[in-house]
Design a protein around this motif. Structure first.
Motif, short mmCIF file in Angstrom:
data_model
loop_
_atom_site.label_atom_id
_atom_site.label_comp_id
_atom_site.label_asym_id
_atom_site.label_seq_id
_atom_site.Cartn_x
_atom_site.Cartn_y
_atom_site.Cartn_z
N HIS A 106 0.81 -1.22 0.00
CA HIS A 106 0.00 0.00 0.00
C HIS A 106 0.84 1.27 0.00
O HIS A 106 0.49 2.26 -0.65
CB HIS A 106 -0.93 -0.03 1.22
N VAL A 107 1.93 1.28 0.74
CA VAL A 107 2.76 2.48 0.89
C VAL A 107 4.23 2.09 0.75
O VAL A 107 4.66 1.08 1.33
CB VAL A 107 2.53 3.16 2.26
N ARG A 108 4.97 2.89 0.00
CA ARG A 108 6.40 2.65 -0.13
C ARG A 108 7.17 3.75 0.57
O ARG A 108 6.67 4.86 0.77
CB ARG A 108 6.82 2.55 -1.60
N PHE A 114 9.35 -0.67 -0.97
CA PHE A 114 8.34 -1.14 -0.02
C PHE A 114 9.03 -1.89 1.12
O PHE A 114 10.25 -1.79 1.29
CB PHE A 114 7.33 -2.04 -0.75
N PHE A 115 8.29 -2.62 1.91
CA PHE A 115 8.85 -3.34 3.05
C PHE A 115 10.02 -4.21 2.63
O PHE A 115 9.99 -4.89 1.61
CB PHE A 115 7.74 -4.20 3.68
N GLY A 236 5.80 13.97 10.58
CA GLY A 236 6.00 13.05 9.46
C GLY A 236 4.85 12.06 9.31
O GLY A 236 3.78 12.24 9.88
N SER A 237 5.10 11.01 8.56
CA SER A 237 4.05 10.06 8.18
C SER A 237 4.16 8.77 8.99
O SER A 237 5.16 8.06 8.92
CB SER A 237 4.17 9.72 6.69
N LEU A 238 3.09 8.45 9.73
CA LEU A 238 3.07 7.19 10.48
C LEU A 238 2.90 6.01 9.52
O LEU A 238 3.46 4.94 9.77
CB LEU A 238 1.95 7.21 11.52
N HIS A 239 2.15 6.18 8.46
CA HIS A 239 2.01 5.11 7.47
C HIS A 239 3.39 4.69 6.94
O HIS A 239 3.68 3.50 6.83
CB HIS A 239 1.12 5.55 6.31
N LEU A 243 4.35 0.77 7.83
CA LEU A 243 4.16 -0.25 6.79
C LEU A 243 5.47 -0.62 6.09
O LEU A 243 5.93 -1.77 6.20
CB LEU A 243 3.11 0.20 5.78
N PRO A 244 6.11 0.28 5.35
CA PRO A 244 7.30 -0.14 4.61
C PRO A 244 8.57 -0.24 5.46
O PRO A 244 9.47 -1.01 5.12
CB PRO A 244 7.46 0.94 3.54
N LEU A 245 8.65 0.52 6.56
CA LEU A 245 9.90 0.55 7.32
C LEU A 245 9.93 -0.43 8.48
O LEU A 245 10.94 -1.11 8.69
CB LEU A 245 10.17 1.97 7.82
#
Length: 294
Positions: A106-108, A114-115, A236-239, A243-245
């Motif tokens: 979903h998010v990179r 990505f993950f 910053g972005s929690l997503h 997700l990717p990190l």
């Protein structure tokens, strides 16, 4: 699994405190923090069932209505392929249109991938959500009720909510955050989702540090995006952090109102959480199909 502290994880990029856990998991991993759902963690969830009360925590597939984020309403067609049977079909169905899981596609993390740094493409199944369906997301759920908050929920406030509930968040738990947004939205009191305004978790590194330190297997909320909107630029972005990190699954638009009432009546906020995403190869997201069992 040996889990380093958040501050021991390597930074990614040259700006912001964004840390990744890609070396913590196997190079081709598609489960991430779901690996915390060990047999022991699942048994802990099963042990919470004492009343045999089942509470649905997923919205009907046609809610919210109208759909959020530019998604369209699906068309449900019921038809008779023969005289003695009926069938139905969904057209224009968005798997993330209602109570949902955000998968690792979903998010990179921007140019880093990505993950686990996987670059992926549209036809790739390496991080497809169908991998989560093999064992489901089944373990001890913990409900933290922050429905009195109206805005950003910081890590200190989230930790106090756990203390107020008298519950210790343990490795493998599925964290369930009730912001109260969905209840207000269904009453017509909340600002429309298209305007991107709702209470939620801070997108900060400190929030990521708390969630990683708890070693939860997933985090869910009853708002459209888990994190607060509008977010604070300095956070910053929690997503992107989760997700990717960090490989931490995110669930959104869960319905926790009946569950909160049941938990208050029983005087406890832990329960068996059961969700099985769609076994959809290459899927980006999935309906949650979730219940809580007390």
């Amino acid at each position: 699994m040996d889990v380093p502290k958040y501050r021991e994880l390597p930074l990614i990029g040259e700006t912001g405190d964004y840390r990744h856990a890609w070396q913590v998991f196997p190079p081709d991993d598609d489960l991430g923090c779901l690996r915390h759902l060990t047999p022991e963690a699942r048994r802990r969830g099963l042990a919470t069932v004492t009343e045999n009360v089942v509470v649905n925590i997923s919205l009907p597939l046609d809610e919210p209505d109208p759909p959020l984020f530019g998604r369209k309403r699906f068309t449900h067609t019921v038809f008779s392929p023969s005289r003695n049977s009926m069938d139905d079909r969904l057209d224009g169905f968005f798997p993330q249109g209602s109570t949902q899981w955000d998968g690792f596609r979903h998010v990179r993390a921007r140019e880093f991938g990505f993950f686990t740094g996987h670059q992926g493409d549209f036809a790739d199944d390496r991080l497809g959500i169908g991998h989560w369906a093999q064992a489901g997301i089944i373990g001890r759920g913990v409900l933290l009720d922050l429905s009195e908050e109206d805005g950003v929920i910081g890590p200190g406030r989230l930790a106090r909510a756990a203390a107020d509930a008298g519950v210790e968040v343990l490795p493998g738990d599925i964290l369930c955050v009730r912001t109260g947004w969905l209840e207000r939205y269904r009453r017509g009191d909340a600002v429309a989702g298209e305007q991107r305004r709702w209470p939620g978790l801070a997108g900060s590194s400190a929030m990521a540090e708390l969630l990683w330190g708890w070693q939860i297997s997933a985090v869910t909320a009853d708002n459209p995006a888990l994190e607060v909107a509008p977010g604070r630029p300095e956070d910053g972005s929690l997503h992107r952090r989760l997700l990717p990190l960090l490989g931490l699954p995110i669930g959104e638009l869960f319905t926790f109102d009946r569950l909160a009432q049941a938990c208050r009546e029983l005087g406890r906020f832990a329960f068996l959480f059961v969700s099985v995403p769609l076994n959809l190869p290459g899927g980006v997201g999935s309906p949650a199909n979730a219940v809580a069992v007390l």
